[in-house]
Design a protein around this motif. Structure first.
Motif, PDB file in Angstrom:
ATOM      1  N   THR A  48       0.842  -1.191   0.000  1.00  0.00           N
ATOM      2  CA  THR A  48       0.000   0.000   0.000  1.00  0.00           C
ATOM      3  C   THR A  48       0.881   1.245   0.000  1.00  0.00           C
ATOM      4  OG1 THR A  48      -0.150  -0.037   2.416  1.00  0.00           O
ATOM      5  CG2 THR A  48      -1.933  -1.104   1.197  1.00  0.00           C
ATOM      6  N   CYS A  49       0.359   2.308  -0.582  1.00  0.00           N
ATOM      7  CA  CYS A  49       1.118   3.551  -0.726  1.00  0.00           C
ATOM      8  C   CYS A  49       1.271   4.266   0.608  1.00  0.00           C
ATOM      9  CB  CYS A  49       0.410   4.465  -1.716  1.00  0.00           C
ATOM     10  SG  CYS A  49       1.212   6.076  -1.907  1.00  0.00           S
ATOM     11  N   GLU A  50       2.495   4.716   0.873  1.00  0.00           N
ATOM     12  CA  GLU A  50       2.791   5.569   2.026  1.00  0.00           C
ATOM     13  C   GLU A  50       3.419   6.875   1.555  1.00  0.00           C
ATOM     14  OE1 GLU A  50       2.742   5.331   5.734  1.00  0.00           O
ATOM     15  OE2 GLU A  50       1.083   4.039   5.150  1.00  0.00           O
ATOM     16  N   GLY A  51       3.491   7.070   0.245  1.00  0.00           N
ATOM     17  CA  GLY A  51       4.068   8.274  -0.346  1.00  0.00           C
ATOM     18  C   GLY A  51       4.531   7.961  -1.752  1.00  0.00           C
ATOM     19  N   ALA A  52       3.822   8.466  -2.731  1.00  0.00           N
ATOM     20  CA  ALA A  52       4.148   8.200  -4.134  1.00  0.00           C
ATOM     21  C   ALA A  52       5.540   8.735  -4.470  1.00  0.00           C
ATOM     22  CB  ALA A  52       3.104   8.844  -5.037  1.00  0.00           C
ATOM     23  N   PRO A  53       6.154   8.199  -5.515  1.00  0.00           N
ATOM     24  CA  PRO A  53       7.488   8.669  -5.909  1.00  0.00           C
ATOM     25  C   PRO A  53       7.505  10.173  -6.157  1.00  0.00           C
ATOM     26  CG  PRO A  53       6.903   6.703  -7.153  1.00  0.00           C
ATOM     27  CD  PRO A  53       5.664   7.131  -6.405  1.00  0.00           C
ATOM     28  N   GLY A  54       8.587  10.799  -5.700  1.00  0.00           N
ATOM     29  CA  GLY A  54       8.725  12.222  -5.931  1.00  0.00           C
ATOM     30  C   GLY A  54       9.974  12.790  -5.282  1.00  0.00           C
ATOM     31  N   GLN A  55      10.272  14.009  -5.672  1.00  0.00           N
ATOM     32  CA  GLN A  55      11.409  14.726  -5.103  1.00  0.00           C
ATOM     33  C   GLN A  55      11.064  15.116  -3.678  1.00  0.00           C
ATOM     34  OE1 GLN A  55      13.991  14.986  -7.448  1.00  0.00           O
ATOM     35  NE2 GLN A  55      15.203  15.342  -5.619  1.00  0.00           N
ATOM     36  N   ARG A  56      11.928  14.820  -2.730  1.00  0.00           N
ATOM     37  CA  ARG A  56      11.626  15.080  -1.327  1.00  0.00           C
ATOM     38  C   ARG A  56      12.450  16.229  -0.746  1.00  0.00           C
ATOM     39  NH1 ARG A  56       7.724  12.147  -2.453  1.00  0.00           N
ATOM     40  NH2 ARG A  56       7.246  10.207  -1.392  1.00  0.00           N
ATOM     41  N   ILE A  57      13.704  16.289  -1.069  1.00  0.00           N
ATOM     42  CA  ILE A  57      14.585  17.317  -0.506  1.00  0.00           C
ATOM     43  C   ILE A  57      15.289  18.003  -1.672  1.00  0.00           C
ATOM     44  CG2 ILE A  57      16.504  17.800   1.052  1.00  0.00           C
ATOM     45  CD1 ILE A  57      15.889  15.060   2.378  1.00  0.00           C
ATOM     46  N   ASP A  58      14.722  19.143  -2.103  1.00  0.00           N
ATOM     47  CA  ASP A  58      15.299  19.886  -3.235  1.00  0.00           C
ATOM     48  C   ASP A  58      15.716  18.919  -4.334  1.00  0.00           C
ATOM     49  OD1 ASP A  58      14.904  22.301  -1.829  1.00  0.00           O
ATOM     50  OD2 ASP A  58      16.812  22.049  -0.795  1.00  0.00           O
ATOM     51  N   ASP A  59      16.968  18.987  -4.744  1.00  0.00           N
ATOM     52  CA  ASP A  59      17.474  18.079  -5.770  1.00  0.00           C
ATOM     53  C   ASP A  59      18.343  16.988  -5.162  1.00  0.00           C
ATOM     54  OD1 ASP A  59      16.229  19.425  -7.847  1.00  0.00           O
ATOM     55  OD2 ASP A  59      17.912  20.797  -8.118  1.00  0.00           O
ATOM     56  N   VAL A  60      18.212  16.783  -3.858  1.00  0.00           N
ATOM     57  CA  VAL A  60      19.104  15.868  -3.155  1.00  0.00           C
ATOM     58  C   VAL A  60      18.528  14.467  -2.997  1.00  0.00           C
ATOM     59  CG1 VAL A  60      20.343  15.492  -0.993  1.00  0.00           C
ATOM     60  CG2 VAL A  60      20.106  17.797  -1.888  1.00  0.00           C
ATOM     61  N   PHE A  61      17.226  14.341  -2.766  1.00  0.00           N
ATOM     62  CA  PHE A  61      16.636  13.052  -2.415  1.00  0.00           C
ATOM     63  C   PHE A  61      15.333  12.846  -3.163  1.00  0.00           C
ATOM     64  CE2 PHE A  61      14.024  10.220   0.142  1.00  0.00           C
ATOM     65  CZ  PHE A  61      14.918   9.237   0.547  1.00  0.00           C
ATOM     66  N   TYR A  62      15.235  11.723  -3.880  1.00  0.00           N
ATOM     67  CA  TYR A  62      14.026  11.326  -4.590  1.00  0.00           C
ATOM     68  C   TYR A  62      13.616   9.985  -3.998  1.00  0.00           C
ATOM     69  CZ  TYR A  62      10.908  10.243  -8.525  1.00  0.00           C
ATOM     70  OH  TYR A  62       9.811   9.952  -9.315  1.00  0.00           O
ATOM     71  N   GLY A  63      12.361   9.866  -3.567  1.00  0.00           N
ATOM     72  CA  GLY A  63      11.970   8.621  -2.917  1.00  0.00           C
ATOM     73  C   GLY A  63      10.508   8.280  -3.062  1.00  0.00           C
ATOM     74  N   ALA A  64      10.195   7.040  -2.671  1.00  0.00           N
ATOM     75  CA  ALA A  64       8.831   6.524  -2.661  1.00  0.00           C
ATOM     76  C   ALA A  64       8.702   5.599  -1.460  1.00  0.00           C
ATOM     77  CB  ALA A  64       8.542   5.766  -3.950  1.00  0.00           C
ATOM     78  N   TYR A  65       7.491   5.509  -0.920  1.00  0.00           N
ATOM     79  CA  TYR A  65       7.272   4.752   0.312  1.00  0.00           C
ATOM     80  C   TYR A  65       6.067   3.837   0.180  1.00  0.00           C
ATOM     81  CZ  TYR A  65      10.296   8.470   1.933  1.00  0.00           C
ATOM     82  OH  TYR A  65      11.346   9.348   2.067  1.00  0.00           O
ATOM     83  N   VAL A  66       6.196   2.622   0.701  1.00  0.00           N
ATOM     84  CA  VAL A  66       5.098   1.653   0.710  1.00  0.00           C
ATOM     85  C   VAL A  66       5.088   0.903   2.039  1.00  0.00           C
ATOM     86  CG1 VAL A  66       5.185   1.311  -1.804  1.00  0.00           C
ATOM     87  CG2 VAL A  66       6.444  -0.252  -0.300  1.00  0.00           C
ATOM     88  N   ARG A  67       3.994   0.218   2.287  1.00  0.00           N
ATOM     89  CA  ARG A  67       3.930  -0.776   3.361  1.00  0.00           C
ATOM     90  C   ARG A  67       3.674  -2.128   2.715  1.00  0.00           C
ATOM     91  NH1 ARG A  67       4.365   0.973   8.582  1.00  0.00           N
ATOM     92  NH2 ARG A  67       3.926   3.193   8.828  1.00  0.00           N
ATOM     93  N   ASP A  68       4.483  -3.117   3.113  1.00  0.00           N
ATOM     94  CA  ASP A  68       4.305  -4.458   2.571  1.00  0.00           C
ATOM     95  C   ASP A  68       2.995  -5.053   3.105  1.00  0.00           C
ATOM     96  OD1 ASP A  68       4.730  -5.555   5.124  1.00  0.00           O
ATOM     97  OD2 ASP A  68       6.648  -6.469   4.613  1.00  0.00           O
ATOM     98  N   PRO A  69       2.601  -6.254   2.659  1.00  0.00           N
ATOM     99  CA  PRO A  69       1.332  -6.822   3.105  1.00  0.00           C
ATOM    100  C   PRO A  69       1.215  -7.008   4.629  1.00  0.00           C
ATOM    101  CG  PRO A  69       2.023  -7.903   1.099  1.00  0.00           C
ATOM    102  CD  PRO A  69       3.176  -7.026   1.540  1.00  0.00           C
ATOM    103  N   ASP A  70       2.335  -7.042   5.358  1.00  0.00           N
ATOM    104  CA  ASP A  70       2.291  -7.152   6.811  1.00  0.00           C
ATOM    105  C   ASP A  70       2.384  -5.794   7.502  1.00  0.00           C
ATOM    106  OD1 ASP A  70       2.165 -10.034   7.681  1.00  0.00           O
ATOM    107  OD2 ASP A  70       3.788 -10.140   6.220  1.00  0.00           O
ATOM    108  N   GLY A  71       2.460  -4.704   6.725  1.00  0.00           N
ATOM    109  CA  GLY A  71       2.501  -3.367   7.293  1.00  0.00           C
ATOM    110  C   GLY A  71       3.890  -2.802   7.533  1.00  0.00           C
ATOM    111  N   ASN A  72       4.935  -3.537   7.168  1.00  0.00           N
ATOM    112  CA  ASN A  72       6.305  -3.034   7.320  1.00  0.00           C
ATOM    113  C   ASN A  72       6.553  -1.927   6.299  1.00  0.00           C
ATOM    114  OD1 ASN A  72       7.402  -5.000   9.336  1.00  0.00           O
ATOM    115  ND2 ASN A  72       6.734  -6.417   7.741  1.00  0.00           N
ATOM    116  N   LYS A  73       7.136  -0.813   6.755  1.00  0.00           N
ATOM    117  CA  LYS A  73       7.354   0.326   5.872  1.00  0.00           C
ATOM    118  C   LYS A  73       8.680   0.189   5.132  1.00  0.00           C
ATOM    119  CE  LYS A  73       6.917   5.334   5.650  1.00  0.00           C
ATOM    120  NZ  LYS A  73       6.680   6.561   6.424  1.00  0.00           N
ATOM    121  N   LEU A  74       8.610   0.396   3.806  1.00  0.00           N
ATOM    122  CA  LEU A  74       9.774   0.321   2.933  1.00  0.00           C
ATOM    123  C   LEU A  74       9.908   1.633   2.171  1.00  0.00           C
ATOM    124  CD1 LEU A  74       8.962  -3.121   1.238  1.00  0.00           C
ATOM    125  CD2 LEU A  74      10.205  -2.730   3.376  1.00  0.00           C
ATOM    126  N   ALA A  75      11.147   1.991   1.866  1.00  0.00           N
ATOM    127  CA  ALA A  75      11.402   3.153   1.023  1.00  0.00           C
ATOM    128  C   ALA A  75      12.309   2.715  -0.124  1.00  0.00           C
ATOM    129  CB  ALA A  75      12.083   4.253   1.818  1.00  0.00           C
TER     130      ALA A  75
END
Length: 120
Positions: A88-115
């Motif tokens: 499940t989505c915890e944050g769609a892909p996108g620029q997070r910190i100016d031009d320094v960090f691009y990331g996306a976030y999900v939770r696996d089927p057990d709820g563990n958060k991954l980036a």
């Protein structure tokens, strides 16, 4: 530096399928209640396990495992693949910190958060 990270899961079969498909990597070690998934034994791996104490697994508040990518497209692809595998989505892909960090976030089927991320 990191050899492997371990997360608790409820259903080993489902968790192994999710992570082997997500990372296109085989199970390297399987001892029943714990399986280590990765490209090789000498590279970082993710371990999925049924908790040793027999209690339900739980996700840590603020805990997250981040996986580096080579490009923004790879971040996007990993995010989309995880979602297609039941995350499940915890944050769609996108620029997070100016031009320094691009990331996306999900939770696996057990709820563990991954980036999935790239610096630069």
């Amino acid at each position: 530096m990191i050899g492997y990270s371990t997360i608790g899961v409820k259903d080993m079969k489902k968790a192994k399928a999710f992570y082997t498909d997500l990372f296109d990597a085989p199970v390297q070690v399987d001892i029943g209640r714990l399986a280590m998934i990765g490209k090789t034994l000498d590279a970082p791996m993710i371990a999925v396990c049924e908790p040793f104490d027999g209690n339900e697994p739980s996700c840590g508040n603020g805990a997250m495992i981040a996986f580096s990518a080579a490009t923004k497209d790879e971040v996007n692809d990993m995010y989309a693949k995880a979602i297609s595998l039941g995350a499940t989505c915890e944050g769609a892909p996108g620029q997070r910190i100016d031009d320094v960090f691009y990331g996306a976030y999900v939770r696996d089927p057990d709820g563990n958060k991954l980036a999935f991320y790239i610096f630069g």
